[in-house]
Design an enzyme around this catalytic site. Structure first.
Site, mmCIF file in Angstrom:
data_model
loop_
_atom_site.group_PDB
_atom_site.id
_atom_site.type_symbol
_atom_site.label_atom_id
_atom_site.label_comp_id
_atom_site.label_asym_id
_atom_site.label_seq_id
_atom_site.Cartn_x
_atom_site.Cartn_y
_atom_site.Cartn_z
ATOM 1 C CB SER A 186 -0.939 0.004 1.200
ATOM 2 O OG SER A 186 -0.188 -0.022 2.395
ATOM 3 C CG HIS A 214 -3.710 -1.507 -1.756
ATOM 4 N ND1 HIS A 214 -4.139 -0.206 -1.844
ATOM 5 C CD2 HIS A 214 -3.557 -1.767 -0.440
ATOM 6 C CE1 HIS A 214 -4.224 0.304 -0.634
ATOM 7 N NE2 HIS A 214 -3.871 -0.617 0.240
ATOM 8 C CE LYS A 245 -7.037 -0.414 0.492
ATOM 9 N NZ LYS A 245 -7.853 -0.182 1.647
#
Lengths: 393, 81
Positions: A186, A214, A245
């Site tokens: 990240s 991610h 996300k």
């Protein structure tokens, strides 16, 4: 001694920062779109949101969430183990299993809770965890909650991992060893050397858990993450991820080919003792998961934007993360410099994340930009332009 | 390895990681005396593992306040082999 005295050092650091730079906490006064908001009374481009596919304002996601609220209410008011398992939770788990082509999936209330639940329960005091030093706080916190002995290896250093694995294996030939890594890290946006890690894992008979928070929707042909991209999905024992996300909602999951994963529902405190996902969050996540499959062009646009911003900032001489990805991290040696550039960017209408030590991997300060499929080319240009007014040093 | 040798090696590691000359006594504390933060603690741990060829679980870090605590832990791990 007052109860807050232990924060004296933090308070004085905050005071210094406030005196020199004003406030550092950003309030989104009004969110306008996945890429724009009003901050300090001014319109800014959001370039630090993790909203990789830009689906937070997608019509289908919004409509599904609204309909779920109308049909199932605003909250479940209960734990998954009590009154908080709705049919939609079960369906979402089934859809995730299908998406990843795995046998079992558990859905959690946040991504943080997913790691907390899995790492506090799957492994215990008699097992061993070997984790990449740059792993997310939720991974560390999960291991602390369960009390498993934890050993770290240097970030993305397979040789360092193997050295530790070898020593631990010699000492405890029978122990269950779980290696924990992330797909895309990240802070610097770099990938794990997954193929090499899988080879080492196999050699020493360890298990492997990868957090694809991610990388879901970002890597792999079908958007399933780094395990898909590296072609080793069948060798990864547990995949953890988040809905907050690419899936533009909130929640987390763990998926695996071990059907016994289901047992964790009865043993994991962060699963049992928290309220379940709300119907709107489930509906938004389910819709976004479908969109990942139906609209591969979103991932393409995301990568175009990522490569463009990474390339432009590199040309300007900024010190960036080791490889291009939707996380474009700009490194500054002095935190004060990062603070002043961050503030300058905001004044020019660009919001990025600022990450200061000790949250950064190596003690430097980072301005962490993240791009979205929803950024228009002129917005990427505007972000680059704003950076160009600062010297890279 | 004798306790004195462990101390000497620890002193060298601390000087390298903290980039300053340090003089340690058994009662020297990592946090208050040496101002070791969480990042530096991890660097020290990695260096100790390499130098002594041991693996140290990060769980023990909470219990280690002084240089003597750390030396004792290292001694224990060396004995375990």
């Amino acid at each position: 001694m007052g109860i807050f005295d232990k924060f004296a050092r933090l308070a004085s650091q905050l005071e210094q920062v406030r005196a020199a730079f004003g406030g550092i906490n950003v309030v989104i006064e009004k969110i306008l779109s996945p890429t724009e908001a009003i901050v300090n009374g001014k319109k800014v481009i959001l370039a630090g949101t993790n909203n990789y596919l830009g689906l937070t304002f997608d019509k289908e996601c919004i409509e599904a969430a609204c309909q779920a609220i109308r049909e199932e209410g605003t909250g479940t008011t209960g734990s998954r183990m009590a009154n908080g398992t709705y049919y939609s939770h079960v369906i979402l788990e089934r859809e995730l299993s299908e998406f990843f082509d795995k046998k079992a999936t558990i859905v959690f209330t946040t991504g943080y809770t997913a790691n907390l639940a899995i790492l506090s329960t799957l492994v215990g005091r008699e097992d061993i965890v070997l984790l990449d030093a740059d792993c997310h706080a939720s991974i560390y916190d999960g291991t602390r909650l369960g009390g498993v002995p934890v050993y770290r290896f240097r970030h993305n250093d397979v040789e360092d991992l193997e050295k530790r694995l070898k020593r631990l294996r010699e000492k405890q030939p029978q122990a269950n060893i779980l290696i924990v890594i992330e797909g895309l890290y990240s802070m610097l946006g770099d990938r794990a050397p997954l193929k090499e890690i899988v080879a080492v894992k196999e050699r020493y008979g360890a298990y492997l858990l990868i957090d694809e928070a991610h990388s879901l929707g970002v890597l792999g042909e079908r958007g399933r993450g780094l395990a898909e991209e590296a072609g080793v999905e069948d060798k990864v024992d547990f995949i953890v991820g988040t809905f907050s996300k690419s899936l533009a909602s909130i929640g987390g999951y763990c998926t695996s080919d071990y059907e016994e994963l289901d047992l964790l529902r009865y043993a994991s405190r962060p699963y049992v003792f928290t309220a379940s996902l709300s119907p709107a969050n489930i509906a938004a996540a389910r819709t976004a998961l479908r969109i990942i499959r139906e609209r591969p062009e979103l991932k393409e646009r995301l990568w175009q934007n990522a490569l463009k911003l990474y390339g432009r900032l590199k040309e300007m001489g900024f010190e960036l993360g080791p490889e291009p990805s939707p996380i474009v991290a700009v490194r500054f040696r002095e935190p004060e410099r990062a603070l002043s550039v961050w503030k300058g960017l905001l004044e020019q209408g660009v919001y990025v994340n600022m990450v200061l030590p000790p949250a950064t991997p190596d003690g430097s300060a980072l301005l962490r930009a993240s791009v979205s499929a929803a950024h228009r080319p002129e917005q990427i240009e505007a972000i680059s332009e704003a950076f160009s007014s600062f010297s890279p040093a | 390895m004798k306790r004195e040798e462990i101390f000497e090696t620890l002193e060298e590691i601390l000087a390298e990681v903290l980039q300053k000359e340090v003089e340690i006594r058994p009662e020297t504390t990592f946090e208050a005396d040496l101002e070791v933060d969480s990042l530096k603690a991890m660097e020290i741990l990695a260096a100790v593992e390499d130098r002594f060829d041991i693996t140290v679980p990060i769980n023990v870090l909470n219990e280690i306040k002084t240089v003597a605590d750390f030396a004792e832990e290292i001694e224990k791990l060396l004995e375990e082999g």
